[in-house]
Design a protein around this motif. Structure first.
Motif, short mmCIF file in Angstrom:
data_model
loop_
_atom_site.label_atom_id
_atom_site.label_comp_id
_atom_site.label_asym_id
_atom_site.label_seq_id
_atom_site.Cartn_x
_atom_site.Cartn_y
_atom_site.Cartn_z
N GLN A 131 1.05 -1.12 0.06
CA GLN A 131 0.11 -0.05 0.11
C GLN A 131 0.89 1.24 0.10
N VAL B 123 1.33 4.34 -3.11
CA VAL B 123 1.18 5.53 -2.87
C VAL B 123 2.33 6.59 -3.03
N TYR C 246 -8.89 15.84 5.78
CA TYR C 246 -9.76 14.57 5.22
C TYR C 246 -11.15 14.64 5.65
N TYR D 125 -2.49 12.48 -2.00
CA TYR D 125 -2.86 11.23 -1.66
C TYR D 125 -3.89 11.45 -0.36
N SER D 126 -5.06 10.65 -0.25
CA SER D 126 -5.88 10.71 0.82
C SER D 126 -6.38 9.58 1.06
N ALA D 127 -6.80 9.27 2.28
CA ALA D 127 -7.86 8.17 2.15
C ALA D 127 -9.23 8.48 2.02
N ASP E 127 -7.46 4.06 -0.17
CA ASP E 127 -6.58 4.98 -0.53
C ASP E 127 -6.32 5.37 -2.01
#
Length: 423
Positions: free
Chosen positions: A177, A181, A200, A259-261, A284
């Motif tokens: 993971q 990313v 977020y 990048y983010s959840a 993700d």
């Protein structure tokens, strides 16, 4: 949100194009045009009354100087009546504006002329394909069994901690993971995208600005006490950086990556398509966002599509690009290309990216504008794309690269994972 100018200049064309998205716009467009007439008529009368009030005020002053008090008092009564009439006109104008806005937010974006007609996913048009679909043995495992065999992802532990759709990544799975990313972010930076680390959670204004509210309110996680929403994608906070901003033409193209959840309720999703990593509540993703001037936005869209193609090629995955039809394209998009990769063990295509041009639809909501060479203010065009979403990429990587010795890692990803085989 469509501009009033677009609707009133050619309502029949707007209705025709909305029908491609299976949206019957005849009644709502008629209501908006009627409310706009009320607004304009009210404003016209207000302007005329204002001129009359100014003239009457001067007349009262002249009469008072001449000692004609009774006539001045009559004029004052006339002015008071005009002011009361103006209050009613102001209220009518305000109600018309409020009514128009309430209707405008219910209308989807107009599809680009190249959007094919169709009812759903089966009617999307395949534009291009690449990569090689691997031939796996009959006993090849789907990714959820591989995740268990190699102790990569614990779906049951996620259920214990949070619920279904919140997997726990472990060991090689967690490292994969993190590697993906970083791989996606580094590639985006090398392609000229400025990296952003966004919040977020967003407020309602941000959700409204990019079109998640009110259209997708039921699909977002909502922290009621603070009236904040967990983001469904980094598109929301990153695009909202430019809310109420006036850019200069020299700023274009604006290119951001983040990048983010991502958090999605996925209400109503059931069946085989949700097994394993196929559909999650938390996942993700690396996003790319562009802001551009209208005449360049479709070139930007093609550049974004070409860029995502380089990513799936580097990961050695079989892929295809679909032009979404009117029945499958999103509420806010004018034109969308979906990327799918082939999952060899599941024997099906999995969507891993949507690359879209929203034209001025989001920008009108966001008040995202720019000054052209003549110093006139115009709406920007906004675009975004997944580059890439991890869950189904991971599913395809695990399934397509399984061997008797272990799961092979694509060559360009090895510097990021630090290992070439999951065993």
């Amino acid at each position: 949100m469509l501009t009033l100018k677009v609707i009133t200049e050619n309502p029949e064309e707007v209705i025709r194009r909305l029908a491609i998205k299976h949206f019957d716009g005849k009644a709502v467009i008629g209501q908006i045009i009627e409310l706009d007439k009320i607004r304009r008529d009210s404003q016209s009368l207000l302007d005329a009354n204002l001129a009359g009030l100014n003239q009457a005020s001067k007349e009262i002053g002249r009469l008072m100087k001449e000692g004609r008090k009774e006539e001045a008092e009559t004029a004052r009564n006339k002015v008071a009546a005009m002011k009361e009439g103006n209050k009613a006109l102001e209220e009518a104008k305000h109600n018309a504006e409020e009514g128009m806005h309430a209707l405008l937010v219910t209308i989807p974006n107009l599809p680009h002329e190249s959007v094919p007609e169709g009812n759903g996913a089966d009617d999307n048009v395949c534009e291009k394909m690449g990569g090689v679909i691997p031939e796996l043995p009959e006993d090849a495992l789907p990714h959820w069994d591989l995740a268990k065999k190699y102790d990569l992802i614990d779906f049951e532990l996620g259920v214990k901690i949070s619920g279904a759709g919140f997997p726990v990544y472990k060991g090689y799975g967690a490292r994969l993971q993190r590697a993906l990313v970083n791989f996606f972010l580094d590639n985006a930076r090398e392609a000229g995208y400025l990296e952003i680390q966004p919040p977020y959670v967003v407020n309602a204004d941000s959700g409204y600005g990019t079109g998640q509210l009110p259209d997708k309110e039921g699909q977002m996680y909502h922290a009621n006490l603070d009236d904040l929403y967990l983001i469904p994608t980094a598109e929301v906070p990153v695009t909202n950086i430019y809310r109420d901003v006036i850019l200069n033409e020299s700023d274009f193209p604006v290119k951001n990556t983040a990048y983010s959840a991502c958090f999605r309720r996925e209400a109503g999703s059931y069946g085989k398509d949700v097994r394993g990593l196929n559909r999650l509540h938390q996942f993700d993703k690396v996003e790319i966002v562009r802001i551009d001037k209208p005449e360049h936005s479709y070139q930007s869209l093609q550049e974004m599509v070409d860029y995502v193609e380089t990513l799936v090629n580097k990961l050695e995955l079989p892929w295809r690009i679909l032009r979404l039809c009117g029945g499958d394209i999103s509420f806010t998009s004018a034109l969308t290309f979906d990327f799918e990769v082939y999952s060899a063990a599941q024997k099906r295509w999995l969507e891993v990216s949507s690359v879209s041009n929203f034209e001025s639809y989001q920008a009108n909501r966001l008040k995202c504008r720019y000054r052209d060479v003549d110093k006139k203010t115009q709406l920007c065009h906004t675009l975004n794309g997944s580059a890439l979403a991890l869950p189904r990429i991971v599913a395809a990587l695990l399934e397509n690269n399984q061997t008797p010795e272990g799961i092979r890692i694509p060559e360009q990803l090895i510097p990021y994972t630090g290992f070439d085989l999951i065993k």
